[in-house]
Design an enzyme around this catalytic site. Structure first.
Site, PDB file in Angstrom:
ATOM      1  N   CYS A   3      13.673   7.609 -12.734  1.00  9.50           N
ATOM      2  CA  CYS A   3      12.488   6.827 -12.086  1.00  9.50           C
ATOM      3  C   CYS A   3      11.110   6.587 -12.758  1.00  9.50           C
ATOM      4  O   CYS A   3      10.781   7.565 -13.261  1.00  9.50           O
ATOM      5  CB  CYS A   3      12.271   7.798 -10.825  1.00  9.50           C
ATOM      6  N   ASP A  29      -1.613  -1.701 -11.790  1.00  6.86           N
ATOM      7  CA  ASP A  29      -0.566  -2.376 -11.493  1.00  6.86           C
ATOM      8  C   ASP A  29      -0.340  -3.130 -12.946  1.00  6.86           C
ATOM      9  O   ASP A  29      -1.357  -3.486 -13.507  1.00  6.86           O
ATOM     10  CB  ASP A  29      -0.323  -3.251 -10.526  1.00  6.86           C
ATOM     11  N   ASN A  86       6.659  -2.588  -0.156  1.00  9.28           N
ATOM     12  CA  ASN A  86       7.829  -3.407   0.043  1.00  9.28           C
ATOM     13  C   ASN A  86       8.850  -2.363   0.084  1.00  9.28           C
ATOM     14  O   ASN A  86       8.898  -1.309  -0.530  1.00  9.28           O
ATOM     15  CB  ASN A  86       7.804  -4.092  -1.301  1.00  9.28           C
ATOM     16  N   GLY A  92      11.482  -6.964  -1.224  1.00  3.65           N
ATOM     17  CA  GLY A  92      10.928  -6.994  -2.631  1.00  3.65           C
ATOM     18  C   GLY A  92      10.900  -5.894  -3.288  1.00  3.65           C
ATOM     19  O   GLY A  92       9.990  -5.787  -4.315  1.00  3.65           O
ATOM     20  N   HIS A  97      10.746   4.225  -5.857  1.00  2.00           N
ATOM     21  CA  HIS A  97       9.785   5.542  -5.629  1.00  2.00           C
ATOM     22  C   HIS A  97       8.638   4.832  -4.647  1.00  2.00           C
ATOM     23  O   HIS A  97       8.092   3.972  -5.291  1.00  2.00           O
ATOM     24  CB  HIS A  97       9.320   5.962  -7.026  1.00  2.00           C
ATOM     25  N   HIS A  99       5.855   3.338  -2.900  1.00  2.93           N
ATOM     26  CA  HIS A  99       4.496   3.036  -3.290  1.00  2.93           C
ATOM     27  C   HIS A  99       3.742   2.110  -2.570  1.00  2.93           C
ATOM     28  O   HIS A  99       4.379   1.176  -2.016  1.00  2.93           O
ATOM     29  CB  HIS A  99       4.539   2.444  -4.942  1.00  2.93           C
TER      30      HIS A  99
HETATM   31  P1  5GP Z   1       7.518  -3.412  -5.824  1.00  4.14           P
HETATM   32  O1  5GP Z   1       8.060  -4.861  -6.140  1.00  4.14           O
HETATM   33  O2  5GP Z   1       8.590  -2.449  -6.237  1.00  4.14           O
HETATM   34  O3  5GP Z   1       6.717  -3.424  -4.616  1.00  4.14           O
HETATM   35  O4  5GP Z   1       6.200  -3.037  -6.940  1.00  4.14           O
HETATM   36  C1  5GP Z   1       6.667  -2.619  -8.232  1.00  4.14           C
HETATM   37  C2  5GP Z   1       5.276  -2.735  -8.997  1.00  4.14           C
HETATM   38  O5  5GP Z   1       5.128  -1.879 -10.257  1.00  4.14           O
HETATM   39  C3  5GP Z   1       5.119  -4.299  -9.419  1.00  4.14           C
HETATM   40  O6  5GP Z   1       4.067  -4.793  -9.017  1.00  4.14           O
HETATM   41  C4  5GP Z   1       4.939  -4.039 -11.136  1.00  4.14           C
HETATM   42  O7  5GP Z   1       3.914  -4.837 -11.655  1.00  4.14           O
HETATM   43  C5  5GP Z   1       4.542  -2.684 -11.226  1.00  4.14           C
HETATM   44  N1  5GP Z   1       5.066  -1.905 -12.358  1.00  4.14           N
HETATM   45  C6  5GP Z   1       6.551  -1.899 -12.592  1.00  4.14           C
HETATM   46  N2  5GP Z   1       6.506  -0.978 -13.990  1.00  4.14           N
HETATM   47  C7  5GP Z   1       5.553  -0.718 -14.103  1.00  4.14           C
HETATM   48  C8  5GP Z   1       4.793   0.115 -15.259  1.00  4.14           C
HETATM   49  O8  5GP Z   1       5.589   0.515 -16.130  1.00  4.14           O
HETATM   50  N3  5GP Z   1       3.616   0.378 -15.316  1.00  4.14           N
HETATM   51  C9  5GP Z   1       2.646  -0.008 -14.384  1.00  4.14           C
HETATM   52  N4  5GP Z   1       1.490   0.354 -14.339  1.00  4.14           N
HETATM   53  N5  5GP Z   1       3.068  -0.889 -13.220  1.00  4.14           N
HETATM   54  C10 5GP Z   1       4.304  -1.218 -13.214  1.00  4.14           C
HETATM   55 ZN    ZN Z   2      10.101   8.813  -8.778  1.00  2.00          ZN
END
Ligand code: 5GP
Ligand code: ZN
Length: 116
Positions: A3, A29, A86, A92, A97, A99
């Site tokens: 993860c 992000d 999300n 989406g 994990h 968030h």
């Molecule tokens: P989701 O699409 O799952 O709601 O959001 C995942 C978020 O995690 C996205 O906005 C993406 O830009 C961010 N993200 C993915 N990998 C990383 C990472 O390695 N570091 C950081 N800081 N953000 C990440």
């Molecule tokens: Zn995790």
């Protein structure tokens, strides 16, 4: 468990930390959608909003209290902001994990539309 957010908490993947306490970690992000775009996560792995239950709900309320503190400290609480979770594929969610995206610092559009 493979993860990326657990690895970020452990420091195995670098991140720009914004806030941390015993239960919560917050970081910028990597692909910001607004002036402020911070991800808040519980340090204990929870897959998604579908897995919130009576035993881990305190971690989620701790996240919301941390969000409020950071929004006030940075200075966008009064102006307003958005908290986004999300959940799973249709929602989406790309990182499984749980968030909470906190997006603020400027006027945001609404609503989010279904993908056509
Ligand atoms: P989701 O699409 O799952 O709601 O959001 C995942 C978020 O995690 C996205 O906005 C993406 O830009 C961010 N993200 C993915 N990998 C990383 C990472 O390695 N570091 C950081 N800081 N953000 C990440
Ligand atoms: Zn995790």
């Amino acid at each position: 468990m493979d993860c990326i957010f657990c690895k970020i908490i452990k420091g195995e993947i670098p991140s720009e930390k914004v806030y941390e306490n015993d239960n919560v970690y917050a970081f910028k992000d990597i692909s910001p959608e607004a002036k402020h775009h911070i991800l808040f996560i519980p340090k204990e792995h929870i897959d998604s909003a579908n897995e919130i239950n009576e035993s881990n709900a305190k971690l989620v309320s701790d996240v919301f209290i941390a969000i409020q503190k950071v929004a006030k400290d940075i200075g966008f609480a009064e102006g307003g902001y958005r908290i986004v979770n999300n959940c799973n594929d249709d929602g989406g969610q790309t990182v499984h994990h749980i968030h909470f995206h906190v997006i603020g610092g400027e006027k945001l559009g609404w609503p989010p539309f279904p993908v056509k």
